[in-house]
Every structure is written in structure tokens, then in C-alpha cells.
Design an enzyme around this catalytic site. Structure first.
Site, mmCIF file in Angstrom:
data_model
loop_
_atom_site.group_PDB
_atom_site.id
_atom_site.type_symbol
_atom_site.label_atom_id
_atom_site.label_comp_id
_atom_site.label_asym_id
_atom_site.label_seq_id
_atom_site.Cartn_x
_atom_site.Cartn_y
_atom_site.Cartn_z
ATOM 1 N N ASP A 156 0.304 -0.439 -0.520
ATOM 2 C CA ASP A 156 -0.187 -1.621 -0.705
ATOM 3 C C ASP A 156 0.146 -1.852 -2.151
ATOM 4 O OD1 ASP A 156 -1.159 -1.567 1.870
ATOM 5 O OD2 ASP A 156 -3.117 -2.488 1.276
ATOM 6 N N CYS A 165 -3.467 6.557 2.825
ATOM 7 C CA CYS A 165 -3.517 5.254 2.343
ATOM 8 C C CYS A 165 -4.070 4.214 3.335
ATOM 9 C CB CYS A 165 -2.306 4.906 1.461
ATOM 10 S SG CYS A 165 -2.140 5.837 0.089
ATOM 11 N N ASP A 166 -4.246 3.041 2.734
ATOM 12 C CA ASP A 166 -5.051 2.002 3.387
ATOM 13 C C ASP A 166 -5.086 1.782 4.866
ATOM 14 O OD1 ASP A 166 -4.965 1.665 0.596
ATOM 15 O OD2 ASP A 166 -5.304 -0.385 0.763
ATOM 16 N N LYS A 167 -4.129 1.715 5.289
ATOM 17 C CA LYS A 167 -3.951 1.335 6.701
ATOM 18 C C LYS A 167 -3.892 2.350 7.906
ATOM 19 C CE LYS A 167 -4.347 -2.457 5.107
ATOM 20 N NZ LYS A 167 -4.102 -2.054 3.530
ATOM 21 N N SER A 223 -7.727 -6.268 -2.615
ATOM 22 C CA SER A 223 -7.517 -4.767 -2.651
ATOM 23 C C SER A 223 -8.847 -4.459 -3.032
ATOM 24 C CB SER A 223 -6.438 -4.741 -3.688
ATOM 25 O OG SER A 223 -6.564 -3.253 -4.227
ATOM 26 N N GLU A 257 -3.515 -9.010 0.361
ATOM 27 C CA GLU A 257 -4.561 -8.752 -0.645
ATOM 28 C C GLU A 257 -3.920 -9.756 -1.752
ATOM 29 O OE1 GLU A 257 -5.596 -4.381 0.435
ATOM 30 O OE2 GLU A 257 -4.252 -4.625 -1.234
ATOM 31 N N CYS A 288 -4.969 5.994 -4.765
ATOM 32 C CA CYS A 288 -5.376 5.625 -6.068
ATOM 33 C C CYS A 288 -6.872 5.827 -6.350
ATOM 34 C CB CYS A 288 -5.026 4.100 -6.306
ATOM 35 S SG CYS A 288 -3.467 3.843 -6.041
#
Length: 551
Positions: A78, A119-121, A468, A442, A191
Site C-alpha cells: 500500500d 500486509c494490508d489485504k 491508511s 487510501e 510498517c
């Protein structure tokens, strides 16, 4: 075993010949076959170490008597996708990940799975797949990044984006910006703040789908390798006991996750992902329940970007289980829910002590008596909108100001960069929702620029897109219905007064009702020429208030 239907008897001789082509022995074919879904790639910092995690899982599975077989899942970074067309391809991968994992697992008859996201997804996408497949499954992530350090202070990716805003405002030198660039992200891993990746990895523990420490043990610690081996062993125990994802991810477990979400102050993206996961579990988890849970759940953590502590410090303080133990002191969790350990939540969190009262506030002394996320409704968002309340400055919890209207992120960013946004303004960014974007981008660039320019205490931002987890400030996303679906955000005009009241959970356009009626009567949403996957996605995706799910 499920895989027996592919391996046993004369009728499956052809299948066995292909297993032999893989180099599998008779001994391996006689064991449970465990798929390991590896999200490893060389473009996402949170995924560059997943090859080592995957290998450790393989060892764990083999040590416990299983046959490990690895197959891949895609992942988008992202941070790298932020601020350009690439961000349209972030949220949409959640469904690609779920669909492709379902296809691979169903086609090859695995007896169990170990999901290795970070990570995110990837985390929600693989949780969705786990619920659909409903075969024994354990999650073990790649782990969080260590915080960076600049001038003796810890930093994270949000510090970097805000540094860009400060540089644009003439408040930071190019040399200092370069120092931030080189020191902010010092290791592999997701992160270092309580952004979306770490939020969702922490919530796997709360859901019962990941082992203790899955959300918090840093990526570079050897304890992460040990955790991965234990995950491989754990799935074998689940296969023997036939413990399945839908046994674990019940309505009570999902409410536990939402409760922990409020206590941790997780990313607003959890308000997209938890309903989507719930849907796959056959559970209705709408936004309306969020404020009910928030009203009785204290916010115990102010992790970056809301505060100056990081995931590594949450780990040192006792991790997610210590937070859950604090919540349990007031009976806020269902402790009877079963987990991947084969034990209940109550058994898992027993004796998990809060070791640092600065990182995890005792439940008697919370940061606030209410949770870290709020859902706002009103004429501008009749279906709802979402804000990370714990990351909003006190003076911005109630705000009223003139709308500055933009039909895409790029136009808003350009106006911010040249100083056209004034104290008191409410920046409106529309046509960035699930359909209108498409892909619900985002808005970290504009929110970080606002903070970096020193406008965070006087400027709010609302959007039908999303934020985000690194975003902080009075930033309200997921406004539903979105502009592309005929939502009222599409008729806001420059200078209209918008009222935001986070304590009262309201978001209102303060324009005469007759004028609103006339505008809505004459309103035709803008459309975009689309092709490829985004065209199919826009045609199928639901409202952000319903998790931006397909079908």
C-alpha cells in the site's frame, strides 16, 4: 482425511503419478497434506522475509507428521501504491486473494492450511478464504517492522509522509527529508505503527485464528521463526481434532475482535474487513454495532500514528493477550470461544500480564472510556462513515467549516500543496469509493500533507474513499452511500457548511432541506471509462458500509 479421496485406491493412480512427479514419497502421501499459502514476494517490505517464515512452517508441519506443500498468494504494498493509480489495485486484491486461495485449496484437496500473510489485504483476504473453505487453518504473519529513529525519536511510515508535507510547506530541509527517507523504515516487516497490516494481524489473535504473538513479534526476531514452527505444529493438532475456522470465527469471536479493535485503536480499514470476514462466516456484522461496542470499550493503547509507541513496544508490554486480559477484568470478552490452540480465549489469556502501563493503559485508567473507532451518521452519511477517534486531536472532535470540494485525490493534493486549504476548512474528496474510484483508494498523501503543514488542529477531511492506518487527524472515510452511487456527498458544493461531531457520532451537511432536495433531484453521478478487473469490480462491489464485498 479429505486428501484420501485424491490419493487412495486404484481409481486415483493417475493422481498419485502426478504426486510422484512432485517427488513425494509413499510415506508423505500417507500423511495429512497441508497447504501453506505463502504471500512472499520481493516488492513488499512486509513480505520479503516470508520465505523464511514459510520454511519454518514447513518444518513445523513435517515435525508434527504432515506433508507441507506451498502455493502462493499475491500482495500489494500500500505504501508504494499510495497516491497514484496503483492504489486502485489495493483493496481489490483482497477478493483476488480470497478467490485464488479458495480455488487452489478446493482443486487440490488439502487437509489443512497455514496462511502466511502480512500486509494490508492479505490478512483479511486469507481469513475470508479460510471461512469459505472451512478446513483446519492457522495464521502466522511475517511480523511488524522495527521503528526507525531520527534525532533520537522513533519514527514510522506516517512520519515519512508527514515529513513530505513539512518539506512542501518549507518547514523541513531537503537534507532532513533525505534523512527521514533513509531511516524511517529500517527493517523488513509490516510498517511499525498500528496501521492496517498490524491491526489485522493483531485481530487474528483476538479472533482466535493466530497464536500468541502473531500480531506483535517483530519480523526480525528469531521468536518469529519459532512461532512459525509452532503454527505448523498447531495445524496438525487441529486436523486431528477437526477444529475448523467457522468453529472459531463465530459471532462471539467477531465481537471479541471488534472489542479488541476498539481497545487497541486499530486502523479504520478494520471496519471494511471485519464485516467482509463475517459475511464469509455467515454472520451479519454491520456498522451499527460498532458504536455500541465502542461505548462500553475503553481505549487502552495510543500506538503510532495516534501516539508515540510502536508495535515492538506493544509486544514487550505483553502483546494482544495482555490487552485482552485487561478487557476481561471488566467482562468485556466472551472467554468461551475456541481458538487454534484448541483452548478457549479465557485459557489463552490467563496470566498474560500487562508489563508496561504506559503502552497498555490499565482498564481503570484508559486513554478514553470509549473505543478508538467511531461510526458517524447523518444526512451526509445515512449508511455510515468511519473515523479513528483515538487519533483525532481534542479540539477537532467537534468541528464546523466550509467545504472545499474535489472529485479526486489528485486535485485535493494539488490544492493542499500550493496552500489553497485554509484553517477551518473541511476538505471533501469524492468519487473515490468502492465503485467510484473504483477500488476505494487510501488518502494518506493528503492527510499527511495537512498534518505536515501544521493544519491538523484546524482542518478536517471527509471522503467516500478510505484512509491508511497511518492517517491521523479529523479524517472521516467510508462515507456511504458514495458519490458514484448517488450519495449526498456528490451534491456538496464549495463553501457549504459541514458539521462534524465525533462524540455524538454525527456528520451533517448544513444546507436547507429544500435546496438539498432540489440538488438531489438534478444530480447525475459522474461515471468513468473502465476496463479489465476494475470494470468487473466496480460492477459487483457493495457499499463501504457493508465491507465493500463482491456479490
Amino acid at each position: 482425511m479429505k486428501s484420501d479421496s485424491l490419493k487412495n485406491g486404484p481409481s486415483n493412480a493417475a493422481h498419485r503419478s502426478l504426486y510422484h512427479a512432485l517427488g513425494l514419497t509413499e510415506e508423505e502421501l500417507n500423511r495429512p497434506m497441508i497447504g501453506i499459502v505463502s504471500s512472499y514476494n520481493e516488492i513488499v517490505p512486509g513480505h520479503m522475509n516470508i520465505d523464511k517464515i514459510t520454511e519454518a512452517v514447513r518444518l513445523g508441519v513435517a515435525m508434527a507428521g504432515g506433508t507441507p506443500i506451498v502455493f502462493p498468494a499475491i500482495a500489494v504494498c500500500d505504501g508504494i501504491a499510495m497516491g497514484h493509480t496503483g492504489m486502485k489495485y489495493s483493496l481489490v486484491t483482497r477478493d483476488l486473494i480470497a478467490d485464488s486461495t479458495e480455488a487452489m485449496a478446493m482443486a487440490h484437496g488439502f487437509d489443512g492450511l497455514v496462511m502466511v500473510p502480512n500486509c494490508d489485504k492479505n490478512v483479511p483476504g486469507l481469513l475470508m478464504a479460510a471461512a469459505r473453505l472451512n478446513i483446519p487453518t492457522v495464521f502466522v504473519s511475517g511480523g511488524p517492522m522495527l521503528a526507525g529513529r531520527v534525532d533520537g525519536h522513533k519514527t514510522s511510515l506516517s512520519s515519512m509522509f508527514e515529513a513530505v508535507g513539512a518539506y512542501s510547506a518549507g518547514k523541513l530541509s531537503e537534507e532532513k527529508l533525505r534523512e527521514y527517507e533513509c531511516k524511517t523504515c529500517p527493517t523488513c516487516g509490516s510498517c511499525s505503527g498500528m496501521y492496517t497490516a498490524n491491526s489485522m494481524n493483531c485481530l487474528t489473535e483476538a479472533l482466535g485464528m493466530g497464536l500468541k504473538g502473531n500480531g506483535t513479534i517483530p519480523a526480525v526476531y528469531s521468536a518469529r521463526i519459532e512461532l512459525a514452527k509452532h503454527a505448523g505444529m498447531a495445524v496438525m493438532d487441529m486436523v486431528k481434532r477437526n477444529i475448523r475456522p467457522r468453529d472459531i470465527m463465530t459471532k462471539e469471536a467477531l465481537i471479541n475482535a471488534l472489542t479488541v479493535d476498539m481497545a487497541l485503536g486499530c486502523s479504520t480499514n478494520s471496519m471494511l474487513h471485519l464485516p467482509a470476514i463475517a459475511k464469509e462466516c455467515g454472520v451479519d456484522l454491520n456498522l451499527d454495532i460498532s458504536n455500541e461496542i465502542s461505548a462500553k470499550t475503553p481505549n487502552l493503547c495510543h500506538l503510532a500514528p495516534a501516539g508515540r509507541t510502536y508495535i515492538e513496544e506493544l509486544d514487550e508490554a505483553g502483546g494482544v493477550y495482555a490487552v485482552m486480559n485487561e478487557l476481561n477484568k471488566k467482562g468485556l470478552l466472551n472467554t468461551d470461544c475456541i481458538t487454534v490452540t484448541g483452548k478457549t480465549v479465557g485459557e489463552n489469556i490467563k496470566n498474560c500480564i500487562n508489563l508496561d502501563h504506559e503502552v497498555i493503559r490499565p482498564i481503570e485508567e484508559p486513554y478514553s472510556e470509549t473505543g478508538g473507532i467511531a461510526v458517524l451518521k447523518g444526512n451526509l452519511a445515512p449508511e455510515g462513515s468511519v473515523v479513528k477517534r483515538s487519533a483525532v486531536l481534542p479540539e477537532m472532535l467537534v468541528h464546523k467549516g466550509p467545504a472545499r470540494v474535489f472529485d479526486c485525490e489528485e486535485d485535493a493534493q494539488a490544492a493542499i500543496d500550493v496552500g489553497k486549504i485554509n484553517p477551518g476548512d473541511v476538505v471533501v474528496i469524492r468519487y473515490e469509493g468502492p465503485k467510484g474510484g473504483p477500488g476505494m483508494r487510501e488518502m494518506l498523501n493528503p492527510t499527511s500533507a495537512i498534518m505536515g503543514m501544521g493544519l491538523g488542529s484546524s482542518v478536517a477531511l471527509i471522503t467516500d474513499g478510505r484512509f491508511s492506518g497511518a492517517t491521523r487527524g479529523a479524517c472521516i472515510g467510508h462515507v456511504s452511500p458514495e458519490a458514484a452511487s448517488g450519495g449526498m456527498i456528490g451534491i456538496v458544493e464549495e463553501g457549504d457548511i459541514i458539521s462534524i461531531n465525533i462524540p455524538e457520532n454525527t456528520l451533517e451537511l448544513l444546507v436547507d432541506e429544500k435546496i438539498i432536495e432540489e440538488r438531489m433531484k438534478n444530480f447525475t453521478p459522474k461515471t468513468k471509462e473502465l476496463s479489465g478487473y476494475l470494470k468487473r469490480y466496480a460492477a459487483l462491489v457493495s457499499s463501504g458500509a457493508k465491507g465493500a464485498t463482491l456479490g
